[in-house]
Design a protein around this motif. Structure first.
Motif, PDB file in Angstrom:
ATOM      1  N   ASP A  53       0.826  -1.200   0.000  1.00  0.00           N
ATOM      2  CA  ASP A  53       0.000   0.000   0.000  1.00  0.00           C
ATOM      3  C   ASP A  53       0.870   1.264   0.000  1.00  0.00           C
ATOM      4  O   ASP A  53       1.654   1.465   0.920  1.00  0.00           O
ATOM      5  CB  ASP A  53      -0.899  -0.022   1.241  1.00  0.00           C
ATOM      6  CG  ASP A  53      -1.906   1.113   1.248  1.00  0.00           C
ATOM      7  OD1 ASP A  53      -1.895   1.898   0.282  1.00  0.00           O
ATOM      8  OD2 ASP A  53      -2.685   1.211   2.204  1.00  0.00           O
ATOM      9  N   PRO A 104       0.414   4.754   3.122  1.00  0.00           N
ATOM     10  CA  PRO A 104       1.173   5.075   4.337  1.00  0.00           C
ATOM     11  C   PRO A 104       2.507   5.778   4.043  1.00  0.00           C
ATOM     12  O   PRO A 104       2.763   6.819   4.634  1.00  0.00           O
ATOM     13  CB  PRO A 104       1.379   3.715   5.008  1.00  0.00           C
ATOM     14  CG  PRO A 104       0.297   2.861   4.477  1.00  0.00           C
ATOM     15  CD  PRO A 104      -0.005   3.352   3.097  1.00  0.00           C
ATOM     16  N   ARG A 137       1.822   9.381   2.969  1.00  0.00           N
ATOM     17  CA  ARG A 137       1.440  10.249   4.073  1.00  0.00           C
ATOM     18  C   ARG A 137       2.604  10.496   5.017  1.00  0.00           C
ATOM     19  O   ARG A 137       2.636  11.481   5.737  1.00  0.00           O
ATOM     20  CB  ARG A 137       0.282   9.629   4.846  1.00  0.00           C
ATOM     21  CG  ARG A 137      -1.004   9.641   4.088  1.00  0.00           C
ATOM     22  CD  ARG A 137      -2.118   9.921   5.044  1.00  0.00           C
ATOM     23  NE  ARG A 137      -3.377   9.358   4.588  1.00  0.00           N
ATOM     24  CZ  ARG A 137      -4.470   9.371   5.335  1.00  0.00           C
ATOM     25  NH1 ARG A 137      -4.439   9.877   6.532  1.00  0.00           N
ATOM     26  NH2 ARG A 137      -5.583   8.864   4.879  1.00  0.00           N
ATOM     27  N   ALA A 138       3.546   9.554   5.028  1.00  0.00           N
ATOM     28  CA  ALA A 138       4.728   9.737   5.871  1.00  0.00           C
ATOM     29  C   ALA A 138       5.762  10.595   5.163  1.00  0.00           C
ATOM     30  O   ALA A 138       6.865  10.792   5.671  1.00  0.00           O
ATOM     31  CB  ALA A 138       5.324   8.385   6.235  1.00  0.00           C
ATOM     32  N   TRP A 168       3.206  -5.522   9.502  1.00  0.00           N
ATOM     33  CA  TRP A 168       4.080  -4.352   9.623  1.00  0.00           C
ATOM     34  C   TRP A 168       5.529  -4.767   9.792  1.00  0.00           C
ATOM     35  O   TRP A 168       6.431  -4.048   9.380  1.00  0.00           O
ATOM     36  CB  TRP A 168       3.603  -3.456  10.764  1.00  0.00           C
ATOM     37  CG  TRP A 168       2.325  -2.800  10.390  1.00  0.00           C
ATOM     38  CD1 TRP A 168       1.068  -3.191  10.734  1.00  0.00           C
ATOM     39  CD2 TRP A 168       2.157  -1.674   9.520  1.00  0.00           C
ATOM     40  NE1 TRP A 168       0.133  -2.385  10.154  1.00  0.00           N
ATOM     41  CE2 TRP A 168       0.778  -1.438   9.408  1.00  0.00           C
ATOM     42  CE3 TRP A 168       3.036  -0.843   8.839  1.00  0.00           C
ATOM     43  CZ2 TRP A 168       0.251  -0.406   8.623  1.00  0.00           C
ATOM     44  CZ3 TRP A 168       2.518   0.193   8.071  1.00  0.00           C
ATOM     45  CH2 TRP A 168       1.138   0.398   7.975  1.00  0.00           C
ATOM     46  N   ASN A 228      -2.715  -8.653   0.027  1.00  0.00           N
ATOM     47  CA  ASN A 228      -3.681  -7.776  -0.620  1.00  0.00           C
ATOM     48  C   ASN A 228      -3.423  -7.779  -2.120  1.00  0.00           C
ATOM     49  O   ASN A 228      -2.434  -7.221  -2.570  1.00  0.00           O
ATOM     50  CB  ASN A 228      -3.556  -6.358  -0.061  1.00  0.00           C
ATOM     51  CG  ASN A 228      -4.602  -5.459  -0.645  1.00  0.00           C
ATOM     52  OD1 ASN A 228      -5.678  -5.906  -1.008  1.00  0.00           O
ATOM     53  ND2 ASN A 228      -4.276  -4.185  -0.773  1.00  0.00           N
ATOM     54  N   PHE A 284       6.374   5.324  11.055  1.00  0.00           N
ATOM     55  CA  PHE A 284       6.890   5.215   9.680  1.00  0.00           C
ATOM     56  C   PHE A 284       8.382   5.503   9.607  1.00  0.00           C
ATOM     57  O   PHE A 284       8.947   5.589   8.539  1.00  0.00           O
ATOM     58  CB  PHE A 284       6.144   6.192   8.773  1.00  0.00           C
ATOM     59  CG  PHE A 284       4.725   5.799   8.526  1.00  0.00           C
ATOM     60  CD1 PHE A 284       4.451   4.578   7.913  1.00  0.00           C
ATOM     61  CD2 PHE A 284       3.672   6.593   8.909  1.00  0.00           C
ATOM     62  CE1 PHE A 284       3.151   4.191   7.682  1.00  0.00           C
ATOM     63  CE2 PHE A 284       2.377   6.207   8.685  1.00  0.00           C
ATOM     64  CZ  PHE A 284       2.111   5.007   8.066  1.00  0.00           C
ATOM     65  N   SER A 288      -5.425   2.243   7.566  1.00  0.00           N
ATOM     66  CA  SER A 288      -4.215   1.687   6.946  1.00  0.00           C
ATOM     67  C   SER A 288      -3.063   2.682   7.022  1.00  0.00           C
ATOM     68  O   SER A 288      -1.918   2.321   6.801  1.00  0.00           O
ATOM     69  CB  SER A 288      -4.491   1.312   5.497  1.00  0.00           C
ATOM     70  OG  SER A 288      -4.895   2.462   4.786  1.00  0.00           O
ATOM     71  N   ASP A 289      -3.347   3.944   7.317  1.00  0.00           N
ATOM     72  CA  ASP A 289      -2.272   4.913   7.426  1.00  0.00           C
ATOM     73  C   ASP A 289      -1.786   5.075   8.862  1.00  0.00           C
ATOM     74  O   ASP A 289      -0.886   5.853   9.107  1.00  0.00           O
ATOM     75  CB  ASP A 289      -2.756   6.266   6.909  1.00  0.00           C
ATOM     76  CG  ASP A 289      -4.031   6.701   7.621  1.00  0.00           C
ATOM     77  OD1 ASP A 289      -4.795   5.813   8.040  1.00  0.00           O
ATOM     78  OD2 ASP A 289      -4.250   7.911   7.768  1.00  0.00           O
TER      79      ASP A 289
END
Lengths: 466, 560, 387
Positions: free
Chosen positions: A296, A299, A302-303, B379, B502, C28, C348-349
């Motif tokens: 994806d 993320p 946006r980071a 993650w 996904n 992140f 998801s973010d």
């Protein structure tokens, strides 16, 4: 003796659980006796009934659902639902956001329609209209619409309306086809969300300037992507999600596409389609400027780690929260002379099993009025699906992003967007399930473009009904 | 109870005779009622009844009617068989009435409502539980009876107060009212009346005088008790397991799609699943359409050798890919979670301090929700910011500095690369099931008699010899158990893939598994008949694998 | 060695809890760090909002400066005649050579480049723009006139350790995790109680009561133990549709109260119970039910706990069946696994929120496990012995 007391307590616990189980049927009961309630089945609407305390002239409870793409969008639609709830007479609304996971949203809906628990009105993507319609899961509202004064299907973009009025019996489309499956919620199109901080830091030219000068083509795009990628191993030039929209763009822009002109056969193996795919493969594999395909990209964008993030208008509410300078720009022009963009749309449709078709139709109309669409657009989620200059002018003022024109450029006739559309001559979900993995294999280096071209249509053509 | 016993209280024998007569009368009446019920569906009284529902009703009631008639005759002849049959029928009728009352009264559906208030009432339930613990703690003070008494008393009161508050917060009165409200219709009232009749009939038949009048013996009592005890389990099992299983078998021969009435298609589903073709290739890269009938088959895979090869095609390519992925997954995940567990259990079996702690730590992953676990690993596996790639980078840098080599950091895209996607799933599985297996092995190890090792030490065997000659053979039953359960589980892998990938099929269908494909067929494409056929194929595969392991285990144990 | 291995086993959990306490930006970060940290801001005179603090290096010394302005475009200018002479200037500082209207150019590597007047060591040299980037203006919070320019993205922010437990309340508000938690608890409790009840009486009947048909039923039970649940998913779904239990918690509870495997385990256990005690009780006039509840069950607590444990884990963690039977939109009836499935798309973010959700789902069984650790592990072990 001690034991006896324990036995008593155990019995008490069990009885308590059983009795407590009926705690809320008490509140449910009056609603169940309301005249509107169908007697035969435990109607799907019952869950809502608990929320509406008994009133003598009970409102008709309606549930509706759209797919939010992020938590910001949920807030948008919750607001809309509350507004409509107070303005629509005799209807009590309950908005329930669906899941956000790609195709899962539609699949879950199908399960629920089959089980009789689906909402009365729901949104589905344009690609799935045919599947839902031919399975008999959604109501043909043409008879209702014919009785409605002032209803005009022409008010919406013609691309979506072609499919929404398509009648598989007789393969006819248009106002007199005898079919109307729903009304488009909105339209949308892709743009590139730009991280201006990264682009400036890399000293790359500003894509917005290039677009103005008419120099924003694939080469210019690649140049910006490479320059920003060079900033560091964790910085990417380009990011796009793994579904048909993003990769389809590259095929369209080189003059190819998913199907032939009348949507009855696979066209993934044409030289044009393959050219588009090859460029995209190079972005991922040779130039290595893109976030890994299948991961994806939102993320990292946006980071602050992706310079150009390809996504639709629906991503705007979420992107508005990022801590860096950003804007949008139209997609680069391909060899075909167009950016190859999509005209995305989805429609509010009515559950074939709804107990209140009339009220549901009212709701569908209310959800697609200029006013409602204006509200949604203002909150940033999408572009109105009604063709009107006023709506477009208003859309431009819904900033940020400053360059809203980029979205409108994507859907003008000049840009020749391809309308997202269902396959009436076959099964889109199956087509997608054949095409998607094969393209993913190409973009992740598991398969060559040549191999793809040589075999894909053999498999994909099977989903078309002969 | 009611007026029946009171009527002839003076003469027990006459009273008994009267009850017996009543009971046989009831049997006859029931027989007639059931017979008319069995005929009713065919007279067009219930227009909404579907064919199979009618058949089911007729069969059930018809059988009930026949048996009831037999029972009536047997009771008149004062034979015990009549009592058995009567009890069975009345009991089943009673259970059916209870179920109908619960269903009509909205008790099952009402569980949702209980959940509504469960959040606030659960605290009181917990309080009650604490009270129980306090009371139970009293048992530890066996020696000091006053302490024990006080603790028990306090505990009891806490339990009682907690329960009362729990009931109040759980809206007990509203619930009662709701049930009564819902039952106030012909269906509900009929069910309640029948419930009372069945209950009376049961009581009348069960009571001691009736039993002796019908010459009941101990083994009769045992039989009745046995079936009675088994019944909750058996009925639930039949309704929710055996029945659906048969239904599944039936569906697998239909084109059921959950929307329309299923149509019988014979073995078509199975034929499509199993329809494969194997063709030689003229050249390693020859196109599939040149080698096989592309209208029917899709290429699943090919083996290349020399300047030719073998092409494997199937009508349902995804099934075969799913089968391949699932088998590969099991092939790696099972050894990776069994062999380390075996070694680990041998280490942990020593009496060193701290072993219990380690045992617990290794066990932790197996109790966590797979969905949650998968989100965490998602993650960790992240290609750009995840820990796993970070550790690899550190490792590579460390190695390069140490040995002055030029290894390149692989930067693996764990879940988006078709080469590693399945591996990522396997690693999670190994991590998750290893601890569980270790504990099972530990249990097995503790059952091995210590004398064997002592004898081996006397014979001069080293630790390695002991492991091979004693531990492994003695552990064989445990190993069989561990391997077969792990395999059965591995063949059903679904959650990890669904969450982590996904789309769930993974890059180029590299993580589509049998259960995932079944879910997709049944609940996305709504080919529920086809999905049922897939389920049976999956079962046969699992069954076959277990059978092979079983044969192996038997053969091995023969040699020992 | 064992410790290292234990660390590997437990690392995902540490990561989960630590990340669930972070702010999104921290999650992140690369390279990743375990402990959550927050950037520090400082109020500086002349600025309305507090400014973020960064480390800057001045004469080899690390100092904390505040970022006053970012995105200042600077160019790397080079002398066309002598490319070794370069200078870094802000774009706004230099003037086009020959004026804006009539800018001079030079050909570098076959490409025409515009020339700018750049002052280098007091001399003005016409130079071309070789490359361009952006820097930030960092100021000393105590002495705002002391300024340093450097790349912002690569600067290290000043941070302190801090945790954000509000992530947990946020995720509860976002996804209704609290409701999912109580739903899961309710479902699990009822399934465990139901299974125990049915398998105790069933197991007792199989173990202790002789009656015709018992053995064939038992063999039938045994034969079904190996049948995986997915076999039933389609017909069970249709059964639920028929009786109106779709989207109801009852569908998650009632069908799971009956278990062949549990009954089998119970039977295996009860069969080892000495018969003499039972017979003595029978002679005393006790009924079968009394024997079961007063003598056998109290003596079988470990076996019951084993089964309760298995059932608890299974019910708490099950996913496929709720996914099929509970509406995705009806969050009131979501169990934890379903809530997590929806959450992962919605947030998801924000990995911090997702992992906070995961922690809520994982920690309760974990706490139960740690409390009853010894008993727990042993009970699992005992289940495999007879296998």
């Amino acid at each position: 003796m001690n034991r006896k007391i324990w036995k008593l307590i155990n019995l008490l616990v069990l009885a308590a659980l059983a009795l407590a189980a009926c705690g809320a049927p008490a509140t449910e009961a009056p609603a169940a006796e309301a005249p509107a309630q169908p007697a035969a089945t435990e109607a799907p609407a019952q869950a809502v009934a608990t929320e509406a305390p008994a009133q003598p002239a009970a409102d008709v409870p309606l549930r509706w659902r759209t797919r939010p793409d992020n938590k910001e969008e949920i807030a948008v639609y919750t607001q809309i639902s509350q507004d409509l709830d107070s303005s629509l007479e005799g209807i009590t609304l309950a908005y329930e956001p669906g899941g956000t996971e790609g195709a899962n949203y539609q699949d879950q809906l199908k399960t629920e329609v089959a089980a009789g628990t689906a909402p009365d009105v729901f949104w589905i993507p344009g690609t799935d209209v045919a599947d839902f319609a031919t399975r008999g899961l959604i109501l043909n509202i043409a008879p209702l619409a014919a009785k409605t004064e002032g209803f005009d299907a022409q008010a919406f973009y013609s691309g979506p309306m072609y499919h929404l009025t398509y009648n598989p019996e007789g393969a006819k489309s248009g106002a007199d086809s005898g079919a109307l499956w729903g009304l488009p919620r909105d339209v949308s199109t892709f743009a590139l969300y730009l991280n201006l901080d990264l682009i400036n830091e890399a000293g790359a030219p500003d894509p917005r300037e290039l677009a103005k000068e008419g120099k924003w083509d694939w080469n210019a795009f690649l140049d910006v992507a490479q320059k920003t990628r060079a900033l560091g191993s964790d910085i990417y030039g380009y990011g796009a999600s793994a579904w048909w929209g993003p990769y389809g763009v590259w095929l369209n822009a080189s003059g190819g596409g998913f199907y032939n002109a009348d949507r009855t056969a696979c066209a993934l193996n044409t030289a044009e389609s393959l050219q588009g795919l090859e460029f995209q493969r190079a972005l991922y594999q040779d130039y290595d400027v893109a976030t890994p395909y299948g991961e994806d990209p939102e993320p990292p964008f946006r980071a602050g780690k992706v310079a150009m993030f390809q996504n639709g208008r629906w991503a705007t509410p979420g992107v508005r929260t990022v801590p860096f300078n950003w804007d949008v720009v139209e997609l680069p022009t391909g060899p075909n002379g167009t950016p190859g963009n999509w005209l995305f749309w989805g429609a509010y449709v009515i559950n074939a099993k709804t107990a209140h078709p009339e009220e549901a139709w009212k709701l569908v109309q209310a959800l697609t009025t200029a006013e409602t669409q204006g509200k949604v657009a203002a909150l940033g989620a999408n572009i109105p699906s009604r063709v009107s200059q006023e709506a477009l002018d208003a859309f431009l003022t819904f900033t940020p992003p400053a360059n809203n024109q980029a979205f409108l450029s994507g859907i003008t006739e000049a840009a020749k967007p391809t309308a997202e559309g269902p396959l009436w001559a076959g099964s889109w979900p199956e087509y997608d399930k054949i095409m998607g993995p094969a393209i993913q294999a190409v973009l992740t280096g598991g398969k060559t473009v040549e191999d793809f071209g040589a075999t894909i249509c053999d498999e994909a053509n099977k989903v078309f009904t002969k | 109870m009611t007026e029946i016993p009171n009527q002839s209280n003076k003469n027990p024998a006459r009273q008994n005779e009267f009850i017996l007569r009543l009971l046989s009368l009831w049997r006859g009446l029931f027989s007639v009622l059931a017979a008319s019920g069995a005929i009713a569906p065919w007279l067009g009284i219930f227009p909404n009844l579907r064919l199979w529902q009618g058949l089911l009703l007729t069969t059930t009631l018809g059988l009930a009617s026949i048996f009831s008639a037999i029972a009536a005759a047997e009771i008149i002849k004062r034979r015990h068989k009549g009592r058995t049959i009567s009890l069975f029928i009345d009991y089943l009728g009673l259970v059916a009435c209870i179920l109908i009352i619960l269903q009509v009264g909205g008790v099952f559906i009402g569980i949702d409502a209980l959940a509504e208030v469960f959040g606030r009432s659960i605290l009181f339930l917990l309080a009650a539980f604490v009270g129980y613990l306090i009371s139970a703690a009293g048992d530890y003070f066996e020696s000091r009876s006053t302490t024990q008494k006080i603790l028990r008393q306090v505990g009891k009161w806490i339990v009682l107060i907690g329960m009362v508050l729990f009931l109040l917060t759980a809206n007990i009165f509203q619930g009662l009212l709701a049930i009564i409200n819902k039952l106030a219709n012909p269906m509900g009232i009929t069910a309640i009346v029948s419930l009372i009749i069945f209950g009376l009939a049961l009581w009348g038949m069960w009571r001691e005088p009736t039993a002796s009048a019908l010459k009941a013996k101990t083994n009769h009592e045992q039989m009745l008790n046995g079936w009675l005890f088994l019944s909750p389990n058996l009925l639930g099992f039949l309704i929710f397991f055996a029945g659906p299983l048969l239904l599944s078998f039936y569906f697998s021969f239909t084109d059921s799609d959950a929307f329309n009435t299923p149509k019988w298609v014979g073995v078509e589903n199975y034929a499509k699943i199993l329809n494969i073709t194997i063709k030689p290739l003229a050249a390693p890269d020859q196109l599939a359409r040149e080698a096989l009938d592309i209208q029917v088959y899709d290429e699943v895979g090919r083996i290349k050798f020399g300047n030719g090869g073998i092409l494997f095609g199937a009508e349902d390519k995804l099934f075969w890919l799913a089968l391949r992925n699932t088998l590969v997954y099991a092939l790696f995940a099972v050894p990776l979670s069994v062999i380390p567990a075996l070694l680990l259990s041998n280490i942990l079996n020593s009496k060193l301090p701290g072993m219990k702690f380690f045992r617990a730590v290794y066990f932790i992953p197996s109790i966590a929700a797979i969905v949650g676990i998968s989100l965490v690993w998602q993650w960790l596996y992240n290609a750009t910011i995840g820990y796993i790639n970070y550790f690899i980078t550190i490792g590579v840098e460390f190695w390069n500095n140490l040995f002055n080599t030029g290894l390149i950091d692989p930067k693996i895209n764990w879940v988006s690369d078709e080469k590693t996607a399945l591996l990522a799933i396997i690693i999670i599985a190994a991590w998750q099931t290893m601890g569980f297996n270790t504990v099972l092995f530990l249990a097995g190890l503790q059952n091995i008699p210590g004398e064997l090792y002592e004898a081996a030490t006397v014979d001069g065997a080293g630790p390695w010899d002991k492991f091979w000659r004693i531990t492994l053979p003695m552990l064989a039953p445990t190993t069989f158990y561990v391997v077969s359960t792990t395999t059965i589980q591995a063949m059903q892998v679904f959650e990890q893939v669904f969450i982590l990938m996904n789309p769930p099929e993974g890059p180029n269908n590299s993580t589509i598994t049998l259960v995932l494909y079944l879910y997709r067929s049944g609940f996305q494409n709504f080919k529920q008949g086809y999905a049922s056929a897939l389920a049976w194929v999956l079962f046969i595969v699992i069954f076959g694998l277990t059978l092979i392991q079983f044969q192996n285990q038997r053969k091995n144990s023969l040699y020992e | 060695m064992l410790t290292f291995f234990a660390l590997v086993m437990i690392f995902p959990f540490i990561y989960m809890v630590a990340t669930s306490l972070k702010i999104p930006a921290d999650t992140f970060r690369y390279p990743p760090r375990i402990l959550p940290r927050d950037p520090i801001t400082i109020a500086v005179e002349g600025f309305k909002d507090p400014l973020p603090l960064y480390y800057v290096e001045i004469q080899g010394q690390k100092q904390e400066y505040a970022l006053a302005k970012s995105n200042i475009k600077v160019g790397q200018y080079a002398d066309p005649g002598n490319p070794t002479i370069t200078a870094e200037r802000r774009l706004t500082e230099v003037k086009p050579t020959g004026g804006a209207m009539n800018q001079k150019t030079a050909t570098i590597n076959g490409k025409e480049e515009k020339l700018f007047d750049v002052e280098v060591d007091g001399k003005t040299i016409p130079m071309y723009l070789a490359s361009q980037t952006t820097v930030g203006e960092f100021i000393d919070p105590k002495n705002p006139s002391s300024k340093v320019y450097q790349n912002v993205r690569l600067s290290t922010p000043v941070e302190n350790l801090s945790s954000h437990p509000e992530n947990y309340t946020n995720v509860v508000a976002l996804q209704g995790i609290d409701r999912a938690l109580t739903n899961t608890a309710l479902v699990t409790i009822l399934v465990v109680l139901g299974q125990l009840a049915t398998s105790i009486v069933g197991g007792y009947a199989f173990a202790r009561l002789k009656f015709p048909g018992r053995d064939s039923v038992f063999i039938f039970y045994l034969g079904t133990i190996m049948i995986p649940f997915v076999m039933l998913i389609v017909p069970l779904y249709q059964l639920m549709v028929l009786i109106g239990w779709t989207d109801r918690l009852a569908a998650l509870i009632v069908p799971w109260m009956f278990t062949a495997y549990g009954t089998f385990l119970m039977r295996q256990h009860f069969i080892t119970f000495p018969k003499e005690i039972e017979e003595a009780a029978l002679l005393d006039g006790a009924s079968r039910l009394q024997i079961l509840t007063k003598i056998i069950v109290p003596a079988s607590v470990p076996a019951l706990a084993t089964q309760a444990t298995f059932t608890f884990l299974y019910a708490w963690n099950s996913f496929l069946w709720p996914l099929v039977i509970i509406n995705v939109g009806n969050e009131k009836n979501h169990v934890l696994t379903l809530a997590l499935n929806v959450l992962r798309g919605r947030a998801s973010d924000s990995p911090n929120l997702i992992l906070a959700g995961a922690a809520i789902a994982i920690l309760p069984p974990l706490v139960v496990f740690i409390l009853g650790q010894r008993f727990f592990v042993e009970s699992v072990a005992s289940s495999g012995v007879k296998g």
